[in-house]
Scaffold this active site. Structure first.
Site, PDB file in Angstrom:
ATOM      1  N   LEU A 184       0.841  -1.194   0.000  1.00 48.74           N
ATOM      2  CA  LEU A 184       0.000   0.000   0.000  1.00 48.74           C
ATOM      3  C   LEU A 184       0.876   1.245   0.000  1.00 48.74           C
ATOM      4  O   LEU A 184       1.873   1.310   0.726  1.00 48.74           O
ATOM      5  CB  LEU A 184      -0.903   0.010   1.229  1.00 48.74           C
ATOM      6  CG  LEU A 184      -1.921  -1.130   1.298  1.00 48.74           C
ATOM      7  CD1 LEU A 184      -2.368  -1.354   2.735  1.00 48.74           C
ATOM      8  CD2 LEU A 184      -3.108  -0.843   0.406  1.00 48.74           C
ATOM      9  N   LYS A 185       0.492   2.215  -0.792  1.00 50.46           N
ATOM     10  CA  LYS A 185       1.201   3.499  -0.860  1.00 50.46           C
ATOM     11  C   LYS A 185       0.238   4.553  -0.326  1.00 50.46           C
ATOM     12  O   LYS A 185      -0.721   4.939  -0.992  1.00 50.46           O
ATOM     13  CB  LYS A 185       1.597   3.785  -2.309  1.00 50.46           C
ATOM     14  CG  LYS A 185       2.362   5.060  -2.541  1.00 50.46           C
ATOM     15  CD  LYS A 185       2.626   5.235  -4.031  1.00 50.46           C
ATOM     16  CE  LYS A 185       3.188   6.621  -4.311  1.00 50.46           C
ATOM     17  NZ  LYS A 185       3.301   6.868  -5.763  1.00 50.46           N
TER      18      LYS A 185
END
Length: 272
Positions: A184-185
């Site tokens: 996840l960013k």
């Protein structure tokens, strides 16, 4: 899935990852610092990043930077949206478009792929389309054994970047997790206590977004240090790196914070 595990292990072989994002042109055009990709990649590639993030089209210009065993890994962007576009034409309802396939990314040499999940369009149909595209891309990534990175963002028309209020960041983080993101960013929420709440609702490792350029390099490094202490596994940084006066030195400084747990003072010495 074995391929995905191998590639994930390589990206995080030091426990954390420094990813440099260079794919802004697909959304924002030729920003200062990445007008000439060949020049900026040459300055950054050998100074600490674990991976470079760009479009398959940009790879053609800078492919030599991935030829050696010690080269950074390659993450390719598959999609775009116009909800951050301010300079040329402010969006109406906002669009989302899938540009490349996972197969395109692998043909370009990618070790992972990244996509947007944008929540808050003026049109629910666009948001639904975004979700359906991610579902298809996740399946394709799983079939090819390549890590699937999702960048979940909550946007509003009056905010030129994205909303960093903790409950909204938690919401989009969990939504991306449920879709099946391998990484996840995510936006940093401003302090360690609130960001730990985001970490706790995620199913996968989190890299913080570097976001718009901060007022000072020290401010950016402090945000990074705090995020790591809260549990982030690294950063995907763009403008705060390649819009700096000496991006080569700053890449080394960021790497030192991420991989050697250096404090802010140690990192700033590299820039002198």
């Amino acid at each position: 899935m074995i391929g995905s595990e191998i590639r994930m292990a390589k990206l995080f072989d030091k426990g954390r990852a420094l990813v440099v994002a260079l794919d802004h042109g697909l959304v924002m055009g030729p920003l200062k610092g990445i007008e000439n990709p060949v020049e900026v990649v040459a300055k950054i590639a050998k100074n600490g990043p674990d991976a470079l993030q760009m479009t398959p089209s940009m790879v053609k210009l800078v492919k030599e930077n991935f030829f050696s065993r010690g080269s950074p890994m390659l993450i390719t962007r598959l999609d775009t949206a116009n909800v951050w576009r301010q300079k040329y034409k402010v969006y109406n309802e906002g669009y989302y478009a899938s540009i490349y396939t996972v197969k395109d990314a692998i043909s370009a040499g990618a070790d992972a792929v990244v996509t947007y999940l944008v929540v808050g369009y003026g049109n629910d149909t666009v948001e639904g389309y975004n979700l359906s595209v991610l579902s298809s891309l996740r399946k394709e990534a799983n079939d090819y054994g390549i890590p699937f990175i999702v960048e979940p963002l909550y946007v509003t028309k009056d905010n030129p970047d994205s909303v960093k209020e903790v409950d909204l960041v938690k919401y989009v983080t969990r939504l991306a997790s449920e879709i099946g993101a391998d990484i996840l960013k995510v936006d940093y929420t401003g302090n360690k206590e609130s960001f730990r709440q985001v970490i706790n609702v995620a199913f996968s490792p989190i890299l913080i977004r570097g976001g718009p350029k901060t007022n000072t390099t020290e401010e950016f490094l402090r945000m990074l240090r705090d995020a790591l202490e809260a549990g982030a596994k690294g950063v995907t940084v763009g403008r705060n790196l390649w819009q700096a006066e000496e991006p080569d030195k700053l890449a080394k400084a960021i790497s030192k914070v991420i991989h050697e747990n250096a404090d802010i003072g140690e990192a700033l010495k590299i820039l002198k």
